[in-house]
Structures are given as C-alpha cells and as structure tokens.
Scaffold this active site. Structure first.
Site, PDB file in Angstrom:
ATOM      1  N   SER A 134      27.514  19.273  32.101  1.00  0.00           N
ATOM      2  CA  SER A 134      28.292  19.328  30.874  1.00  0.00           C
ATOM      3  C   SER A 134      29.578  20.097  31.177  1.00  0.00           C
ATOM      4  O   SER A 134      30.246  19.830  32.163  1.00  0.00           O
ATOM      5  CB  SER A 134      27.469  19.988  29.769  1.00  0.00           C
ATOM      6  OG  SER A 134      28.211  20.125  28.581  1.00  0.00           O
ATOM      7  N   TYR A 148      37.111  14.443  25.291  1.00  0.00           N
ATOM      8  CA  TYR A 148      36.285  15.035  26.345  1.00  0.00           C
ATOM      9  C   TYR A 148      35.356  16.085  25.738  1.00  0.00           C
ATOM     10  O   TYR A 148      34.156  16.111  26.031  1.00  0.00           O
ATOM     11  CB  TYR A 148      37.168  15.663  27.425  1.00  0.00           C
ATOM     12  CG  TYR A 148      36.362  16.288  28.543  1.00  0.00           C
ATOM     13  CD1 TYR A 148      35.830  15.499  29.558  1.00  0.00           C
ATOM     14  CD2 TYR A 148      36.114  17.660  28.581  1.00  0.00           C
ATOM     15  CE1 TYR A 148      35.075  16.062  30.584  1.00  0.00           C
ATOM     16  CE2 TYR A 148      35.354  18.226  29.592  1.00  0.00           C
ATOM     17  CZ  TYR A 148      34.848  17.416  30.589  1.00  0.00           C
ATOM     18  OH  TYR A 148      34.092  17.978  31.604  1.00  0.00           O
ATOM     19  N   LYS A 152      31.118  15.971  25.767  1.00  0.00           N
ATOM     20  CA  LYS A 152      30.246  17.013  26.306  1.00  0.00           C
ATOM     21  C   LYS A 152      29.399  17.666  25.218  1.00  0.00           C
ATOM     22  O   LYS A 152      28.271  18.095  25.490  1.00  0.00           O
ATOM     23  CB  LYS A 152      31.084  18.058  27.056  1.00  0.00           C
ATOM     24  CG  LYS A 152      31.744  17.501  28.326  1.00  0.00           C
ATOM     25  CD  LYS A 152      30.731  16.883  29.278  1.00  0.00           C
ATOM     26  CE  LYS A 152      31.359  16.426  30.580  1.00  0.00           C
ATOM     27  NZ  LYS A 152      30.380  15.820  31.508  1.00  0.00           N
ATOM     28  N   THR A 183      38.900  20.840  41.121  1.00  0.00           N
ATOM     29  CA  THR A 183      38.471  19.525  41.594  1.00  0.00           C
ATOM     30  C   THR A 183      39.491  18.493  41.125  1.00  0.00           C
ATOM     31  O   THR A 183      40.497  18.838  40.506  1.00  0.00           O
ATOM     32  CB  THR A 183      37.087  19.167  41.026  1.00  0.00           C
ATOM     33  OG1 THR A 183      37.202  19.056  39.596  1.00  0.00           O
ATOM     34  CG2 THR A 183      36.060  20.249  41.358  1.00  0.00           C
TER      35      THR A 183
END
Length: 276
Positions: A134, A148, A152, A183
């Site tokens: 999550s 988004y 989640k 990332t």
C-alpha cells in the site's frame, strides 16, 4: 527453510530489489512483470530458483494462471507480494475518466485478482502469507495524488477485511505502507494528467515539501521485508521509512479531535435515547 515467493511488478523498484534479496538468501521466487526481458540477468544468475512470468495483473485469468504455474513449478506458494502498481499525478479536476479507471484497475483490481488466485492455493497447502504493498497515502492523503490515494485506501480496506476472513485458513496478511522512496514510482513509471494552471500553486507547495530527508533509499528496505516474511506472527500493518509514523500520529490526533468536537451532533443523529 527456503520459501517460495510470488511477487508482482518485479521488473524494477521494490519488486526487483526484494526479488533479488530473496534469491540471494536461497528462496525460490516467481517474479512477474509486463516485460520479463528486464529479468534476464537475474534468470541467468539463478536458473534453478527463479521463475519469470509475463503478467499484466489487470488480466484476471492470467493472474490465476500465474499463481497456479508457480504452485506447480515450485510445489507451493508460501508468500505473495502484491507490488505491481503506479502513481497518477494530477488534481482531481484534471483527471480524465480513462486515467482514473486505469489507476483503480491496476492498483486495486490487479491486486484483487492476484489475491483471489492465491487464497485457494494457500488454503489447500495449509497456510501462507499475503503481503499487500500500500502506501502511507493509503492512511492519509496528499494533494495532486487523489486517485492514487483512493486506490491505496481501497487496498487498505480490502486487505484488513481479508485478514479477518482468511486467518482460520492459516493465511496471514500484512499491509506494507512505504513513505516516498527514490524508485521509478515518481519518475518514469508515473502518469501525469493534463495540467490546469489553477492548480500550479498546490503542486508547487507539494513538491517543495519533498526534501531529500523525506525520501527513503529503496536499497535499505530488504531487511524489513525479510523480517516480515520470516515472522511467525507478522504485523497487519508496517510502515517503511521514517516519515510515516510521526506524520500519521499527528493525522490521527487531528482526526480524533475533530470527531470529539462533533460527537454531540453525531450522537444526536443516532436517534432514540442518547446516553452520556
């Protein structure tokens, strides 16, 4: 004793890093990705313990087939890590129907299909562990990430419910809630809506708050994931990174204060006799 790990979104980011960590310590890994070419180097390095599977998690039948393939190939599926997903950046008003549907399709339904595929396999073998990736944004929100956030929050509700439903089958559930990490999630993997200049100020304020100290190093996360996987009684929820706990501590304090302030109004809405 080695475990068999099924992990989605393993081509890069957390998925790739965690898959490699499991392989290094001797676990067997089924690594899924839309493009398995990105996993060729790992496959060459671990030919006996890595199974690569091309998978678009939005394809429910393919998700079931991938879990079944893993079970037949390795003899079990001990841990499923639902890591596949991406970020959609844009104000609510800016978000198109397709962008909104695609975000929910991948982040929620893709996770749901893999979860549904894993449950009967784990039940038949007497147990397992489902790990849902999550976000801290599944517990609190930031502007410009509305869809988004919503995806989640859906993962959180689905997974907490799941934990109560499957515990008697010996299946454990953990929700992993990372803060921001360096990332591709916020870079090449992200989708951005068509900008409306009316929201430029909101976006600038958000990005100004993302200082280097708030962004975690993904290479530092494997030890935490390995510990969760190895734990006999793993947590239902765990943050990754140092930002989540202090932030959410304040968020929940504010929520409780608001609920308390409006408690009399809420109680009156119940009807009947209200007790103190």
């Amino acid at each position: 004793m080695s475990k068999t790990i099924f992990i989605t979104g393993a081509s890069k980011g957390f998925g790739r890093i965690w898959a490699e960590a499991f392989l290094k310590r001797g676990d067997k890994v089924a690594a899924t990705a839309r493009n398995t070419e990105t996993l060729k180097d790992l496959a060459a390095q671990y030919p006996d313990t890595l199974l690569t599977i091309q998978l678009d998690v939005n394809d429910r039948a393919a998700a079931f087939a991938a879990v079944e393939q893993t079970s037949k190939h390795f003899g079990s599926v001990d841990v499923v890590i639902n890591n596949a997903g991406y970020g959609l950046f844009g104000a609510i008003e800016e978000t198109s129907e397709k962008e909104a549907r695609d975000q929910i399709e991948t982040n929620v339904f893709g996770l749901l299909w893999v979860t549904q595929a894993a449950i009967p396999v784990m039940r038949a073998q007497g147990g397992g562990h489902i790990i849902q990736v999550s976000s801290v944004l599944g517990v609190a929100t930031l502007p410009v990430l509305g869809l988004y956030n919503a995806s989640k929050w859906a993962v959180e509700g689905l997974s907490e419910t799941l934990a109560s439903e499957v515990k008697d089958f010996g299946i454990k559930v953990t929700i992993v809630e990372p803060n921001g990490f360096s990332t591709d999630w916020g870079g090449a993997s992200a989708i951005h809506t068509e900008p409306n200049p009316l929201y430029d100020g909101v976006k600038e304020a958000l990005y100004a708050g993302l200082t280097p100290d708030t962004i975690g190093d993904p290479a530092a996360t494997p030890d935490a994931i390995l510990k969760v996987v190895d734990e006999e009684n793993p947590p239902l929820r765990i943050f990754l990174g140092k930002v989540g706990f202090p932030w959410l501590n304040q968020v929940y304090a504010n929520r409780i204060a608001t609920w308390e302030e409006w408690k009399e109004v809420a109680d009156a809405a119940h009807g009947g006799q209200v007790t103190a």
